[in-house]
Enzyme design. Structure first.
Site, PDB file in Angstrom:
ATOM      1  N   TYR A 130       0.849  -1.186   0.000  1.00  0.00           N
ATOM      2  CA  TYR A 130       0.000   0.000   0.000  1.00  0.00           C
ATOM      3  C   TYR A 130       0.888   1.240   0.000  1.00  0.00           C
ATOM      4  O   TYR A 130       1.739   1.391  -0.856  1.00  0.00           O
ATOM      5  CB  TYR A 130      -0.988  -0.051   1.175  1.00  0.00           C
ATOM      6  CG  TYR A 130      -2.153   0.878   0.994  1.00  0.00           C
ATOM      7  CD1 TYR A 130      -2.926   0.845  -0.175  1.00  0.00           C
ATOM      8  CD2 TYR A 130      -2.481   1.811   1.961  1.00  0.00           C
ATOM      9  CE1 TYR A 130      -3.981   1.702  -0.361  1.00  0.00           C
ATOM     10  CE2 TYR A 130      -3.546   2.693   1.782  1.00  0.00           C
ATOM     11  CZ  TYR A 130      -4.290   2.634   0.612  1.00  0.00           C
ATOM     12  OH  TYR A 130      -5.334   3.493   0.431  1.00  0.00           O
ATOM     13  N   LYS A 150     -20.020 -19.822 -11.595  1.00  0.00           N
ATOM     14  CA  LYS A 150     -19.174 -19.630 -12.769  1.00  0.00           C
ATOM     15  C   LYS A 150     -17.749 -19.282 -12.347  1.00  0.00           C
ATOM     16  O   LYS A 150     -16.778 -19.724 -12.973  1.00  0.00           O
ATOM     17  CB  LYS A 150     -19.732 -18.514 -13.647  1.00  0.00           C
ATOM     18  CG  LYS A 150     -21.083 -18.802 -14.246  1.00  0.00           C
ATOM     19  CD  LYS A 150     -21.032 -19.841 -15.327  1.00  0.00           C
ATOM     20  CE  LYS A 150     -20.467 -19.307 -16.592  1.00  0.00           C
ATOM     21  NZ  LYS A 150     -20.826 -20.094 -17.791  1.00  0.00           N
TER      22      LYS A 150
END
Length: 430
Positions: free
Chosen positions: A39, A94
């Site tokens: 970060y 999916k």
């Protein structure tokens, strides 16, 4: 398979934690240094690189291996318009299949939209996040407009699996079935029951492979789609034929092939009996096919039968297609999935069914000790691990050949010696 499928399915989705997918970390985060790189302040470096060159996103983020599975919930499985939120378990499913079979990461996105234009704009506005878009469970005819618009607007692959995934598997299985039944695609008469996304896409692909359009009788709820009807949308009108026949029973008479992508128990034994010698029946309504497999097999002993179910031979299962088509497209950073890439997938899947089946695959097939190319084996099984080795390379080759790929042939793919793509790449280098 299960004594109480309903409860087993609910328990599977709820425990030990709700849902089927989650994110994972791909970089170390154990130390303060790690966190500084992950970060602030380290993350600023890839941000600046991407701001200067958007293609750098493929180097420094997950974009290149990330697919969005997106629905509006208007045509979920056989359940209809249940809404975007109710479609989420399918979209998560999916995601499971993409990851399990092709190592592709997925964000599932369910969109509540007021119109096709609203849906298109939503998807287009978030597409920068992804390397590809898989549209799912969107009703026809809106699905055609949505896919067409997004393909035109975006520079990443957009693929409506209900259309093209189904079409690829039907085509692969049908080409094999025709060979076994000693028939030619250019000569057979085909009945397609169901004129929605799957039916029209499947017929378009078969026409591209050599089936004369005039040999197709497409049937919807009102009967045969013929030129005298005034209620046809653009996708149906493309398959209107000049004929005096009006009903499904009329269409079935002397036909060679039946493709069902409609609803349960719409085909009778009498209709099946009226078909030509050595018929081919793909009855894919799920969970209950257009004709009961038991009835079909008892009615005709010269039949090749395929269904959408996993408890019968010859399951037409989209998982044989979509993970691998996307894998090939992503690996060469294709900006679209075109017809040539779909046809390449058809032939790769078709040819794999003709190869000897390894024991390792048979062991995963319930109670099957032997599989050979023939009436009861025209399509590879869903857990055939060889698919990842043959379908993505075929798709990638087609992408390179048709110049929709931004990268060269992946180094982790099989050797390209003496291949058509190797020749194309050599010419381009010159």
């Amino acid at each position: 398979m299960f004594e109480n499928m309903k409860q087993a399915a609910l328990d599977y989705h709820e425990f030990p934690k709700p849902g089927k997918i989650a994110t994972e970390l791909t970089k170390p985060t154990e130390t303060q240094k790690d966190l500084c790189l992950a970060y602030t302040p380290g993350v600023a470096e890839p941000v600046k690189a991407i701001a200067l060159d958007p293609e750098a996103a493929y180097r420094y983020t997950s974009k290149g291996n990330l697919v969005a599975v997106i629905t509006d919930g208007t045509a979920v499985l056989g359940l209809g318009n249940v809404g975007a939120l109710a479609g989420k378990p399918v979209m998560e499913g999916k995601g499971v299949l993409f990851k399990r079979f092709a190592g592709i990461d997925v964000f599932d996105i369910e969109v509540t939209s007021a119109s096709s234009e609203d849906f298109i704009n939503t998807v287009a506005n978030i597409a920068v996040t992804f390397g590809g878009i898989n549209l799912e469970d969107i009703k026809a005819p809106e699905c055609f407009e949505i896919e067409r618009a997004l393909v035109e607007r975006l520079d990443i692959p957009v693929f409506h699996d209900d259309q093209h995934g189904t079409a690829v598997i039907i085509a692969a299985g049908l080409l094999n079935a025709l060979e076994i039944q000693h028939k030619k695609l250019s000569e057979v008469k085909v009945v397609c029951l169901g004129a929605g996304a799957a039916g029209t896409a499947s017929m378009r692909l078969l026409v591209a492979l050599g089936l004369p359009k005039e040999n197709i009788s497409m049937v919807d709820r009102k009967g045969i789609i013929h030129t005298e009807r005034s209620d046809l949308n653009e996708s149906k009108a493309a398959f209107a034929v000049k004929t005096t026949k009006r009903t499904l029973a009329d269409a079935m008479q002397d036909s060679d092939v039946f493709i069902g992508v409609s609803g349960p128990n719409l085909v009778t034994a009498q209709m099946l009996s009226s078909m030509a010698k050595n018929p081919i029946v793909f009855a894919m309504s799920n969970p209950d096919p257009e004709i009961s497999p038991a009835v079909a097999l008892a009615t005709r002993d010269d039949l090749i039968l395929a269904t959408g179910r996993g408890d019968y031979a010859n399951q037409v299962n989209n998982v044989l297609c979509f993970p691998y088509v996307f894998r090939g497209a992503l690996d060469v950073r294709a900006n679209k999935i075109n017809q040539e890439m779909l046809i390449a997938a058809v032939h790769a899947i078709k040819d794999l069914a003709r190869e000897p089946v390894p024991q390792s695959i048979l062991e995963k097939a319930h109670g099957i000790s032997k599989l050979e190319f023939g009436r009861n084996y025209i399509i590879p099984m869903a857990h055939d691990h060889r698919l990842i080795d043959v379908v993505p390379p075929a798709v990638a080759r087609a992408a390179l050949r048709t110049k929709v790929a931004k990268l060269g042939y992946p180094v982790h793919y099989p050797s390209m010696q003496n291949s058509d793509v190797a020749q194309v790449m050599q010419l381009e280098e010159v």
